[in-house]
Design an enzyme around this catalytic site. Sequence first.
Site, short mmCIF file in Angstrom:
data_model
loop_
_atom_site.label_atom_id
_atom_site.label_comp_id
_atom_site.label_asym_id
_atom_site.label_seq_id
_atom_site.Cartn_x
_atom_site.Cartn_y
_atom_site.Cartn_z
N GLY A 48 46.16 -24.72 5.66
CA GLY A 48 45.67 -24.48 7.02
C GLY A 48 45.60 -25.77 7.83
O GLY A 48 45.97 -25.78 9.01
N CYS A 49 45.15 -26.83 7.20
CA CYS A 49 45.03 -28.11 7.92
C CYS A 49 46.40 -28.67 8.28
O CYS A 49 46.55 -29.30 9.33
CB CYS A 49 44.21 -29.10 7.10
SG CYS A 49 42.50 -28.55 6.86
N THR A 50 47.37 -28.45 7.43
CA THR A 50 48.73 -28.90 7.72
C THR A 50 49.28 -28.10 8.90
O THR A 50 49.87 -28.68 9.83
CB THR A 50 49.63 -28.75 6.48
OG1 THR A 50 49.09 -29.57 5.44
CG2 THR A 50 51.06 -29.16 6.78
N ALA A 59 47.49 -29.43 12.11
CA ALA A 59 47.98 -30.76 12.50
C ALA A 59 49.39 -30.67 13.07
O ALA A 59 49.70 -31.30 14.09
CB ALA A 59 47.94 -31.72 11.31
#
Length: 157
Positions: free
Chosen positions: A45-47, A50
């Site tokens: 999710g963070c990838t 970003a």
Amino acid sequence: MAVKVGDLAPMFKATSDSGEVISLADYIGKLNVVLYFYPKDDTPGCTKEACSFRDSWDELTGLGAVVFGVSSDGMASHKAFRERHKLPFPLLSDNDKEIRTLYGAKGLLIPPRVTFVIDKSGRIVHVYSSQLNPEAHAREAINVLKRLQGRSTSPPG
């Protein structure tokens, strides 16, 4: 206590993945700031989140904004994450969770995914929180920045 729309943004200094000390105060009066908190480098999710800010970079900067990603990961992790995904914006290390605390962006089990849009005057103009829709954070910020731009431009007289 979480900051809310209309509040003055809490000032902070943090070290970026490049070792530069970033001070929010340096941007007040000059640029809008998109400050997004995310749980952890290199998670799916963070990838996605970003990379959505990366893919929207030209539009964000064209709307007079600077972007900072914040998590508790260290500088080495941030540097590798930023290089791997060619992120054009700094990632700030918040090891002691001081910035998260200032903004009230703390969770019980995992750190929440929250984006704050701060206008040039230093006020919080938008807060978006969605753990499950990471790609929406960049779109939300762009929509708010477009509204700000419309508000700050006057029609020719």
